[in-house]
Design a protein around this motif. Structure first.
Motif, PDB file in Angstrom:
ATOM      1  N   VAL A   1       1.033  -0.954  -0.544  1.00  0.00           N
ATOM      2  CA  VAL A   1      -0.029  -0.158   0.094  1.00  0.00           C
ATOM      3  C   VAL A   1       1.150   1.235   0.200  1.00  0.00           C
ATOM      4  O   VAL A   1       0.250   2.555  -0.678  1.00  0.00           O
ATOM      5  CB  VAL A   1      -1.218  -0.131   1.529  1.00  0.00           C
TER       6      VAL A   1
ATOM      7  N   ASP B   1      -2.481  -3.671  -6.590  1.00  0.00           N
ATOM      8  CA  ASP B   1      -3.528  -4.387  -7.522  1.00  0.00           C
ATOM      9  C   ASP B   1      -2.107  -5.086  -8.135  1.00  0.00           C
ATOM     10  O   ASP B   1      -3.075  -6.393  -8.848  1.00  0.00           O
ATOM     11  CB  ASP B   1      -4.322  -3.896  -8.509  1.00  0.00           C
TER      12      ASP B   1
ATOM     13  N   GLU C   1       0.088  -7.865  -5.860  1.00  0.00           N
ATOM     14  CA  GLU C   1      -1.658  -8.865  -5.559  1.00  0.00           C
ATOM     15  C   GLU C   1      -1.692  -9.744  -6.960  1.00  0.00           C
ATOM     16  O   GLU C   1      -1.814 -11.111  -6.455  1.00  0.00           O
ATOM     17  CB  GLU C   1      -2.452  -8.001  -4.753  1.00  0.00           C
TER      18      GLU C   1
ATOM     19  N   ALA D   1      -6.199  -8.072   1.506  1.00  0.00           N
ATOM     20  CA  ALA D   1      -6.237  -6.726   0.549  1.00  0.00           C
ATOM     21  C   ALA D   1      -7.898  -6.830  -0.069  1.00  0.00           C
ATOM     22  O   ALA D   1      -8.401  -5.617  -0.196  1.00  0.00           O
ATOM     23  CB  ALA D   1      -5.301  -7.060  -0.533  1.00  0.00           C
ATOM     24  N   ALA D   2      -8.241  -7.308  -0.101  1.00  0.00           N
ATOM     25  CA  ALA D   2      -9.712  -7.503  -0.479  1.00  0.00           C
ATOM     26  C   ALA D   2     -10.541  -6.687   1.085  1.00  0.00           C
ATOM     27  O   ALA D   2     -11.089  -5.786   0.352  1.00  0.00           O
ATOM     28  CB  ALA D   2     -10.357  -8.694  -1.002  1.00  0.00           C
ATOM     29  N   GLN D   3     -10.342  -6.829   1.594  1.00  0.00           N
ATOM     30  CA  GLN D   3     -10.920  -6.989   2.942  1.00  0.00           C
ATOM     31  C   GLN D   3     -10.354  -5.349   3.095  1.00  0.00           C
ATOM     32  O   GLN D   3     -11.484  -5.092   3.423  1.00  0.00           O
ATOM     33  CB  GLN D   3     -10.425  -7.281   4.185  1.00  0.00           C
ATOM     34  N   ALA D   4      -9.280  -5.049   3.603  1.00  0.00           N
ATOM     35  CA  ALA D   4      -9.414  -3.180   2.889  1.00  0.00           C
ATOM     36  C   ALA D   4     -10.335  -2.416   1.937  1.00  0.00           C
ATOM     37  O   ALA D   4     -10.433  -1.052   2.622  1.00  0.00           O
ATOM     38  CB  ALA D   4      -8.220  -3.063   2.379  1.00  0.00           C
ATOM     39  N   ARG D   5     -10.568  -3.212   1.037  1.00  0.00           N
ATOM     40  CA  ARG D   5     -11.528  -2.755  -0.516  1.00  0.00           C
ATOM     41  C   ARG D   5     -12.488  -3.029   0.116  1.00  0.00           C
ATOM     42  O   ARG D   5     -13.691  -2.457  -0.618  1.00  0.00           O
ATOM     43  CB  ARG D   5     -10.514  -2.838  -1.347  1.00  0.00           C
ATOM     44  N   GLU D   6     -13.148  -3.726   0.747  1.00  0.00           N
ATOM     45  CA  GLU D   6     -14.835  -4.637   1.260  1.00  0.00           C
ATOM     46  C   GLU D   6     -15.213  -5.077  -0.192  1.00  0.00           C
ATOM     47  O   GLU D   6     -15.842  -5.197  -0.096  1.00  0.00           O
ATOM     48  CB  GLU D   6     -15.665  -2.831   1.715  1.00  0.00           C
ATOM     49  N   HIS D   7     -14.272  -5.795   0.105  1.00  0.00           N
ATOM     50  CA  HIS D   7     -14.341  -7.228  -1.005  1.00  0.00           C
ATOM     51  C   HIS D   7     -14.474  -8.509  -0.724  1.00  0.00           C
ATOM     52  O   HIS D   7     -13.509  -8.285   0.419  1.00  0.00           O
ATOM     53  CB  HIS D   7     -13.495  -6.614  -2.887  1.00  0.00           C
TER      54      HIS D   7
ATOM     55  N   GLN E   1     -19.101  -7.037  -3.171  1.00  0.00           N
ATOM     56  CA  GLN E   1     -17.749  -6.395  -4.135  1.00  0.00           C
ATOM     57  C   GLN E   1     -17.124  -7.729  -4.313  1.00  0.00           C
ATOM     58  O   GLN E   1     -16.779  -8.073  -3.365  1.00  0.00           O
ATOM     59  CB  GLN E   1     -17.578  -5.395  -4.042  1.00  0.00           C
TER      60      GLN E   1
ATOM     61  N   GLU F   1     -13.941  -9.926  -6.178  1.00  0.00           N
ATOM     62  CA  GLU F   1     -12.690  -9.318  -6.803  1.00  0.00           C
ATOM     63  C   GLU F   1     -12.282 -10.892  -7.938  1.00  0.00           C
ATOM     64  O   GLU F   1     -12.772 -11.427  -7.016  1.00  0.00           O
ATOM     65  CB  GLU F   1     -11.620  -9.076  -6.036  1.00  0.00           C
TER      66      GLU F   1
END
Length: 174
Positions: free
Chosen positions: A17, A23, A26, A99-105, A135, A137
């Motif tokens: 980050v 992206d 990852e 990373a997905a949790q941080a983007r709420e995905h 959401q 990914e």
């Protein structure tokens, strides 16, 4: 072990980050982890305590040379160089989840016999987002054992849309 995996994954997320390449790194780490996971010889080599750590890190560097960002190569080499080669897939999987949790995905691992283009990935992501009400990914793994269609895994949920699965269902009905 789960605690160490979480610590490494969180530290990697913080680094990536800060670097501003989340992206790309990852995706690159995810693909590399699948390669390591799918190749017994490579996995054993990267985990071999009899092989010097710097040689194991050099193998990672050679594999990713001209195929990944410098950040990705450094992270993968660091994990292996720290003697955590056997944990690399687990660390990367946890990193992807964080990373997905941080983007709420949510993250969907999609297996397909052929590479998918951006439009196909987006259609799958939209369909899975609609089905899960999250959401989603999409991380695609090309798996030649898939005869056609896809297999999507989101957490503990598996959605099998392969030709083989459909044929099996038809056999049961007949």
């Amino acid at each position: 072990m789960a605690d160490r995996v979480d610590v490494y994954a969180q530290a990697l997320l913080d680094i990536v980050v800060a670097e501003g390449h989340l992206d790309e790194v990852e995706d690159e780490l995810f693909r590399f982890a699948r390669i390591v996971e799918g190749n017994d010889e490579l996995r054993i080599t990267l985990s071999n305590p009899g092989l010097p750590l710097d040689r194991r890190a050099a193998i990672v560097d050679e594999l990713l040379d001209n195929r990944a960002l410098a950040t990705t190569k450094a992270i993968a080499a660091f994990i292996v160089g720290a003697g955590r080669g056997h944990d690399l897939p687990a660390i990367v999987d946890r990193f992807v989840e964080l990373a997905a949790q941080a983007r709420e995905h949510a993250v969907a691992e999609v297996r397909s016999a052929v590479p998918l283009d951006d439009a196909q990935r987006q259609r799958i992501a939209d369909a899975l987002s609609h089905a899960t009400r999250k959401q989603v990914e999409v991380k695609v793994i090309v798996d030649e054992s898939v005869m056609g269609g896809i297999v999507a895994t989101i957490g503990d949920t598996v959605i099998d849309g392969t030709v083989r699965h459909r044929l099996d269902q038809l056999k049961e009905q007949i």
